[in-house]
Design a protein around this motif. Sequence first.
Motif, PDB file in Angstrom:
ATOM      1  N   LYS A 101     -17.693 -13.058  10.839  1.00  0.00           N
ATOM      2  CA  LYS A 101     -17.256 -13.316   9.462  1.00  0.00           C
ATOM      3  C   LYS A 101     -17.946 -12.427   8.425  1.00  0.00           C
ATOM      4  O   LYS A 101     -17.973 -12.733   7.236  1.00  0.00           O
ATOM      5  CB  LYS A 101     -17.453 -14.784   9.094  1.00  0.00           C
ATOM      6  N   GLU A 102     -18.501 -11.322   8.918  1.00  0.00           N
ATOM      7  CA  GLU A 102     -19.169 -10.381   8.016  1.00  0.00           C
ATOM      8  C   GLU A 102     -18.583  -8.972   8.119  1.00  0.00           C
ATOM      9  O   GLU A 102     -18.506  -8.256   7.121  1.00  0.00           O
ATOM     10  CB  GLU A 102     -20.672 -10.325   8.326  1.00  0.00           C
ATOM     11  N   THR A 103     -18.176  -8.567   9.318  1.00  0.00           N
ATOM     12  CA  THR A 103     -17.676  -7.217   9.548  1.00  0.00           C
ATOM     13  C   THR A 103     -16.151  -7.199   9.496  1.00  0.00           C
ATOM     14  O   THR A 103     -15.501  -7.949  10.236  1.00  0.00           O
ATOM     15  CB  THR A 103     -18.134  -6.694  10.922  1.00  0.00           C
ATOM     16  N   PRO A 104     -15.564  -6.367   8.628  1.00  0.00           N
ATOM     17  CA  PRO A 104     -14.090  -6.306   8.526  1.00  0.00           C
ATOM     18  C   PRO A 104     -13.446  -5.809   9.815  1.00  0.00           C
ATOM     19  O   PRO A 104     -13.928  -4.854  10.434  1.00  0.00           O
ATOM     20  CB  PRO A 104     -13.854  -5.320   7.387  1.00  0.00           C
ATOM     21  N   LEU A 105     -12.369  -6.453  10.216  1.00  0.00           N
ATOM     22  CA  LEU A 105     -11.581  -6.042  11.370  1.00  0.00           C
ATOM     23  C   LEU A 105     -10.262  -5.414  10.923  1.00  0.00           C
ATOM     24  O   LEU A 105      -9.870  -4.353  11.413  1.00  0.00           O
ATOM     25  CB  LEU A 105     -11.296  -7.246  12.275  1.00  0.00           C
ATOM     26  N   ILE A 106      -9.589  -6.069   9.978  1.00  0.00           N
ATOM     27  CA  ILE A 106      -8.289  -5.603   9.495  1.00  0.00           C
ATOM     28  C   ILE A 106      -8.258  -5.668   7.971  1.00  0.00           C
ATOM     29  O   ILE A 106      -8.654  -6.692   7.389  1.00  0.00           O
ATOM     30  CB  ILE A 106      -7.135  -6.473  10.051  1.00  0.00           C
ATOM     31  N   ILE A 107      -7.818  -4.584   7.334  1.00  0.00           N
ATOM     32  CA  ILE A 107      -7.586  -4.581   5.889  1.00  0.00           C
ATOM     33  C   ILE A 107      -6.081  -4.447   5.658  1.00  0.00           C
ATOM     34  O   ILE A 107      -5.440  -3.549   6.219  1.00  0.00           O
ATOM     35  CB  ILE A 107      -8.320  -3.423   5.194  1.00  0.00           C
ATOM     36  N   ILE A 108      -5.520  -5.351   4.868  1.00  0.00           N
ATOM     37  CA  ILE A 108      -4.081  -5.337   4.613  1.00  0.00           C
ATOM     38  C   ILE A 108      -3.819  -5.082   3.131  1.00  0.00           C
ATOM     39  O   ILE A 108      -4.360  -5.785   2.270  1.00  0.00           O
ATOM     40  CB  ILE A 108      -3.415  -6.661   5.038  1.00  0.00           C
ATOM     41  N   GLU A 109      -3.026  -4.065   2.853  1.00  0.00           N
ATOM     42  CA  GLU A 109      -2.635  -3.731   1.491  1.00  0.00           C
ATOM     43  C   GLU A 109      -1.170  -4.119   1.325  1.00  0.00           C
ATOM     44  O   GLU A 109      -0.282  -3.568   1.982  1.00  0.00           O
ATOM     45  CB  GLU A 109      -2.820  -2.230   1.252  1.00  0.00           C
ATOM     46  N   THR A 110      -0.905  -5.112   0.480  1.00  0.00           N
ATOM     47  CA  THR A 110       0.465  -5.594   0.289  1.00  0.00           C
ATOM     48  C   THR A 110       1.065  -4.998  -0.975  1.00  0.00           C
ATOM     49  O   THR A 110       0.379  -4.801  -1.977  1.00  0.00           O
ATOM     50  CB  THR A 110       0.509  -7.125   0.209  1.00  0.00           C
ATOM     51  N   LYS A 111       2.377  -4.712  -0.896  1.00  0.00           N
ATOM     52  CA  LYS A 111       3.059  -4.047  -1.989  1.00  0.00           C
ATOM     53  C   LYS A 111       4.376  -4.739  -2.326  1.00  0.00           C
ATOM     54  O   LYS A 111       4.900  -5.543  -1.562  1.00  0.00           O
ATOM     55  CB  LYS A 111       3.353  -2.583  -1.608  1.00  0.00           C
ATOM     56  N   ASN A 112       4.898  -4.382  -3.484  1.00  0.00           N
ATOM     57  CA  ASN A 112       6.236  -4.773  -3.888  1.00  0.00           C
ATOM     58  C   ASN A 112       7.239  -4.213  -2.872  1.00  0.00           C
ATOM     59  O   ASN A 112       7.053  -3.100  -2.382  1.00  0.00           O
ATOM     60  CB  ASN A 112       6.487  -4.170  -5.281  1.00  0.00           C
ATOM     61  N   PRO A 113       8.319  -4.947  -2.535  1.00  0.00           N
ATOM     62  CA  PRO A 113       9.290  -4.425  -1.570  1.00  0.00           C
ATOM     63  C   PRO A 113       9.888  -3.068  -1.925  1.00  0.00           C
ATOM     64  O   PRO A 113      10.374  -2.357  -1.036  1.00  0.00           O
ATOM     65  CB  PRO A 113      10.374  -5.510  -1.545  1.00  0.00           C
ATOM     66  N   SER A 114       9.865  -2.683  -3.194  1.00  0.00           N
ATOM     67  CA  SER A 114      10.415  -1.383  -3.587  1.00  0.00           C
ATOM     68  C   SER A 114       9.353  -0.283  -3.555  1.00  0.00           C
ATOM     69  O   SER A 114       9.663   0.890  -3.727  1.00  0.00           O
ATOM     70  CB  SER A 114      11.015  -1.462  -4.999  1.00  0.00           C
ATOM     71  N   GLU A 115       8.109  -0.648  -3.313  1.00  0.00           N
ATOM     72  CA  GLU A 115       7.002   0.322  -3.326  1.00  0.00           C
ATOM     73  C   GLU A 115       6.977   1.116  -2.021  1.00  0.00           C
ATOM     74  O   GLU A 115       7.177   0.558  -0.938  1.00  0.00           O
ATOM     75  CB  GLU A 115       5.666  -0.406  -3.520  1.00  0.00           C
ATOM     76  N   LYS A 116       6.726   2.428  -2.111  1.00  0.00           N
ATOM     77  CA  LYS A 116       6.726   3.282  -0.930  1.00  0.00           C
ATOM     78  C   LYS A 116       5.376   3.968  -0.704  1.00  0.00           C
ATOM     79  O   LYS A 116       5.176   4.599   0.336  1.00  0.00           O
ATOM     80  CB  LYS A 116       7.811   4.366  -1.046  1.00  0.00           C
TER      81      LYS A 116
END
Length: 497
Positions: A118-133
Motif C-alpha cells: 500500500k505504499e509502492t504504486p503498481l498502476i497509474i490510471i489517467e482518465t479522460k473525457n470520451p472525446s479526448e485523444k
Amino acid sequence: MADEKLASQIVNKILKDPSAQYGLKEFDGIKAEQVLDIFEKEKGKFYLKCLKREKDILVLNEEKNLSKPEEIIRQLWIYKLTKNYGYPMDRIALEKDIRFGHEIDSKAADIIVYRENKETPLIIIETKNPSEKKGLDQLKTYINSEGAPIGVWSNGVEKVVLYRPYPREFQTLREIPRINQTIEDVLSEKLTLDNLQKSYDLVKILKILEELVLAGAGVDSFTEIFKLIYAKLFDEKEARKRSGEVWFRQSKDAQITFDTINKLFQGAAQEWPGIFSSHDKIELSPNHLSICVGKLEDIKLLDSDLEAIDAAFEYLLPDVAKGKKGQYFTPRHAIDMAVKMLNPKDGEYVIDPACGSGGFLIHTMRYVWNNELKHADKQAKTEYAQKYIYGIDFDDKPTKIARAMMLIAGDGKSHILKLNSLSPKEWQGDENEKLLARAELQQRLHKFDDYDKNKQNQDNFKHFNFDILLSNPPFAGEIHENSFLKEYELSKNDKGK
C-alpha cells in the motif's frame, strides 16, 4: 441508490449520449446507472457519491452548462478495478500529487493502484473525457516519476496500457493484470481467434501508434504497418489449422516478438507473392515492433468490418502523395450507387482498370454475395471473389490496399495487378509482377477468328472480354509521349498523328 432512470439521463447528458456518439466500450457489461449513485442536490446541480471517498462530487451544473465526463469515467474505472480485476478499495487512491524529485507537481494522478504494501504504486490510471485523444506523454511522466511499472490511459471508449521494462522503452499490454497476476502472466496468456475483437476503430489505433512510436521510428509508417497487417492476416489464416491459437502477439522478450512476427511476415510474402518480395523484412526495431503488436494483437482482420479497415488505409496514405497523383478515395455511397445501377451477377467478369484501394471491386463482390449468392456457402463466395474480380492500378500503395481488402473480405487470392492500364506495351518483360499479371490476364483476352489479329492481341494485350467495367480514374497529370498518345483515338492531335 438514486433513481436509475434519472442516473441514466444525467450520465447520457454528461457524456453527450454515449450510446450514440461514443459507446463506452471499455465498460461493456457495466451499467453506469446501476453503479453510480447520482442525485440532484440543488436545482439543476447533480452530484454523484464517490465510490472511494464517499463524498459528493458535482458532475453537472445545468445553469452554467458545466459537466465532468472524466469523473464518470474515473468512477467506472474504480468499479471495474474492484469488481473485474479484484483490487481492494484500500489499495486504490485518487488525485494523488505527483512528485518530481524533491518537488511536487500541481497535477495529480486520477487513480493509483498500490502493491500489497500500500505504499509502492503498481498502476497509474489517467482518465479522460470520451472525446479526448491526448495525454500519453503526461501518463509516461507520471509512470517515470512514481516508479510504477504500469500505466493506463482511458477515455472510456479506448484504452492504452503501457508498461516499462526498465531501462528499455515503454511497451504496450493488451490488458492490465488482475490482482493475482503479474505482467509476465498477461504476456504469456494464450490468445485464440475467439478472443479477437471484430468491432474496433483501426484509425484510432493507428493514431495511438503514431503517438507512441511511428512518428519517431524513422520508417515509412504505411509500409511497416502494411507488413504487420499481412503478417497478421497470414497468422489468422494459419491459426485455423492450429485450433485457433494466434501467434501474432507480444511475448515476454521484444526480440522473441520480433522474430515471431518477422517469420509470419515471410510466410505471408510466400503465400501471397507479388505484394512483398522475399528480400523484404520488417524495419521496425524489436522494441517499436512490440509496441505495435501490442495494439494490433487483439483485433480480427479476416471477415471483419471492411469500412473500418478501409478508413484506416485511407488514413495511412499521405494526403500529399494522393493529391499529386489525383488519387482520392471514391465516396462509398457513390460506389454503392454505381454498383446497384449495373447490378452485377454471379458469372459476370468485372474489372476496374484504375482500382486504387479496390472500392468498386469490394462493393461489387459484396453486392453479389448479398444477392445471387445470399444462400451460398463460404467456399462458393470465396471462389467467386477469386475468379470474377479483376483490378489494375499503377501505384504500389493503393495496389497493396486493394489486395489486402480482397484478402480480408474474400479470404482468398485475387486478381489485383500493379500495372499501367493505359500502356499494355509496358507489361512486357521478365519482372515477376509483369509475368504474374500477363498470366492472370491471358485467360480474359478476346479471341479473334482471324489468326493474325489473335496473335497480335496475345502480344499486345489490348482487347479483353469483361462483362462489367466500373472505375473512377484519376484526372490529374498530363501525358506528352507521342508514341503513347497515338494508341488512342481520343488523344490524337496534330502532334500525335
